[in-house]
Design a protein around this motif. Structure first.
Motif, mmCIF file in Angstrom:
data_model
loop_
_atom_site.group_PDB
_atom_site.id
_atom_site.type_symbol
_atom_site.label_atom_id
_atom_site.label_comp_id
_atom_site.label_asym_id
_atom_site.label_seq_id
_atom_site.Cartn_x
_atom_site.Cartn_y
_atom_site.Cartn_z
ATOM 1 N N GLN A 102 0.845 -1.179 0.000
ATOM 2 C CA GLN A 102 0.000 0.000 0.000
ATOM 3 C C GLN A 102 0.889 1.242 0.000
ATOM 4 O O GLN A 102 1.970 1.248 0.594
ATOM 5 N N HIS A 103 0.414 2.320 -0.642
ATOM 6 C CA HIS A 103 1.248 3.514 -0.845
ATOM 7 C C HIS A 103 1.757 4.089 0.478
ATOM 8 O O HIS A 103 2.947 4.413 0.592
ATOM 9 N N ARG A 104 0.870 4.243 1.452
ATOM 10 C CA ARG A 104 1.293 4.845 2.716
ATOM 11 C C ARG A 104 2.358 4.004 3.395
ATOM 12 O O ARG A 104 3.350 4.533 3.935
ATOM 13 N N PHE A 105 2.173 2.689 3.405
ATOM 14 C CA PHE A 105 3.164 1.819 4.035
ATOM 15 C C PHE A 105 4.496 1.875 3.298
ATOM 16 O O PHE A 105 5.567 1.823 3.914
ATOM 17 N N GLN A 106 4.448 1.993 1.965
ATOM 18 C CA GLN A 106 5.684 2.120 1.192
ATOM 19 C C GLN A 106 6.395 3.421 1.549
ATOM 20 O O GLN A 106 7.629 3.463 1.674
ATOM 21 N N GLN A 107 5.619 4.494 1.725
ATOM 22 C CA GLN A 107 6.200 5.761 2.144
ATOM 23 C C GLN A 107 6.874 5.641 3.512
ATOM 24 O O GLN A 107 7.985 6.144 3.723
ATOM 25 N N MET A 108 6.165 5.005 4.442
ATOM 26 C CA MET A 108 6.717 4.841 5.782
ATOM 27 C C MET A 108 8.019 4.067 5.756
ATOM 28 O O MET A 108 8.994 4.420 6.440
ATOM 29 N N TRP A 111 10.883 6.112 4.452
ATOM 30 C CA TRP A 111 11.311 7.150 5.395
ATOM 31 C C TRP A 111 12.015 6.546 6.609
ATOM 32 O O TRP A 111 13.052 7.027 7.047
ATOM 33 N N ARG A 204 7.711 17.452 9.774
ATOM 34 C CA ARG A 204 7.672 16.393 8.760
ATOM 35 C C ARG A 204 8.450 15.154 9.177
ATOM 36 O O ARG A 204 8.887 14.362 8.341
ATOM 37 N N LEU A 207 4.885 11.461 9.089
ATOM 38 C CA LEU A 207 4.370 11.761 7.757
ATOM 39 C C LEU A 207 2.949 12.296 7.791
ATOM 40 O O LEU A 207 2.518 12.997 6.886
ATOM 41 N N ASP A 208 2.213 11.919 8.838
ATOM 42 C CA ASP A 208 0.837 12.386 8.992
ATOM 43 C C ASP A 208 0.407 12.178 10.435
ATOM 44 O O ASP A 208 1.187 11.702 11.269
ATOM 45 N N MET A 211 0.928 8.925 12.497
ATOM 46 C CA MET A 211 2.239 8.540 13.004
ATOM 47 C C MET A 211 2.604 9.255 14.305
ATOM 48 O O MET A 211 3.762 9.234 14.719
#
Length: 384
Positions: A102-108, A111, A204, A207-208, A211
């Motif tokens: 999932q996109h959010r998990f990939q972002q996490m 990071w 930042r 991420l949101d 978190m």
């Protein structure tokens, strides 16, 4: 009477091998909602995990039934893919987790790097209704000193990467590698709470809003405070009683706020040390008594907590039920103790998972309001 609900992060394992099974996203996609009971099933960061979101309840008995229903449903969903779900807060053996696509998990993961790649732990999140954000902050200020005791009662993660960590909740240690974790600060007002929140988001680093992982927080999606400090509990009845105790703690805190009773003034750095002790020792040694700020036998500190919320428990007619089940935890041990006992008898971490699987789906007798209360016995301090 305040409603309260729980979310349980469960480990997904292969039915025959009892090793982590990386199919959580697929299981959740096929079975996201159970219309009859109102339970929801969601994917977590890693494929080896599922989260069961239980509907809000108003009684301890209802909470226990809901948790048992949620676990049974998640287990049936996992069985469609050759899996089972087990209430372990860490994986006893070695594991290489697989990130959910999932996109959010990939972002996490991009990071947080290795912190995200190695993250595979199961928590118990307890949501308790609050009537305003101001009340929510007042509650956080007053319950924060008791969060280490809740962690100790729930402790269910002694093993990590084929090793006994010597901790009762090693999950808490691994989880604390993330930013914005640990005890919440003492705020005093909704304005100070919001200023900290906005400052963190502007940095930042998180991420949101999701978190902001503190041990307790105001939920952005529901009118609740969310207590995130406990391990997922091995036994459903332990999860239910810790949730009920937390609900009573929130109600007591709200009443104290309305009555002008100030919170205990404990610095966050000090509270973090108390929580480390709870993670290390569980209920088998010493905890810190919030009223004295000194170590005391765990049984005495737990009794102090129950005495603090006793008027609310009596009003809710849950005093005997809570006393009985908390006494059971003190007398017979938390999930961490039961995991270690399974390993001591078998000498194989796979047998720890097998024993935990049985305990996860053990169906308790209904909790009767007239159940005979067991005597609370303070736990000896022991060696540290």
């Amino acid at each position: 009477m305040r409603t309260f609900g729980v979310e349980e992060e469960l480990l997904l394992v292969d039915e025959s091998e009892l090793t982590p099974l990386p199919l959580g996203w697929q299981v959740a996609e096929r079975n996201s909602f159970r219309a009859h009971s109102g339970h929801e099933l969601t994917a977590e960061l890693q494929q080896e995990q599922l989260e069961v979101v239980n509907p809000p309840q108003s009684t301890l008995s209802g909470q226990l039934a809901s948790i048992q229903t949620g676990r049974a449903w998640a287990d049936a969903c996992a069985a469609e893919f050759g899996g089972r779900v087990v209430a372990l807060a860490t994986v006893p053996g070695a594991v290489t987790p697989h990130l959910v696509p999932q996109h959010r998990f990939q972002q996490m993961a991009g990071w947080a790097g290795i912190t995200a790649r190695q993250q595979l732990t199961g928590g118990l999140h307890i949501h308790v209704l609050v009537h305003s954000r101001a009340e929510g902050v007042a509650v956080l200020d007053r319950i924060r000193v008791w969060l280490p005791t809740l962690l100790a009662l729930s402790s269910n993660s002694p093993f990590w990467e084929d090793d006994d960590t010597a901790f009762h909740s090693y999950r808490y240690q691994t989880w604390s590698r993330w930013p914005n974790t640990g005890p919440p600060d003492l705020f005093g007002s909704i304005e100070r709470y919001d200023r900290q929140r906005e400052s963190l988001l502007r940095s930042r680093v998180p991420l949101d809003e999701g978190m902001l992982y503190f041990d307790a927080r105001i939920c952005d999606r529901h009118s609740t405070v969310e207590i995130r400090v406990p391990d997922v509990c091995l036994f459903a009845r332990h999860a239910a009683v810790i949730a009920a105790l937390t609900r009573a703690l929130v109600e007591t805190a709200a009443r104290d706020w309305r009555a002008g009773v100030p919170p205990l003034l404990v610095e966050t750095a000090v509270l973090r040390a108390w929580t480390w002790r709870a993670s290390r020792c569980g209920v088998e040694s010493l905890l810190v008594d919030p009223y004295t700020a000194m170590p005391a036998p765990a049984g005495e500190v737990v009794t102090r907590l129950i005495d603090t919320v006793a008027p609310v428990l009596a009003e809710y007619r849950e005093d005997r039920q809570v006393d009985s089940l908390i006494s059971e935890i003190l007398r017979n041990g938390t999930g961490a103790y039961h995991q270690r006992e399974a390993f001591r008898h078998a000498g194989d971490l796979r047998d720890v998972v097998a024993a935990a699987l049985h305990s996860t789906h053990e169906v308790s007798e209904p909790i009767s309001p007239k159940a005979k209360a067991l005597r609370r016995e303070p736990v000896n301090a022991g060696e540290e």
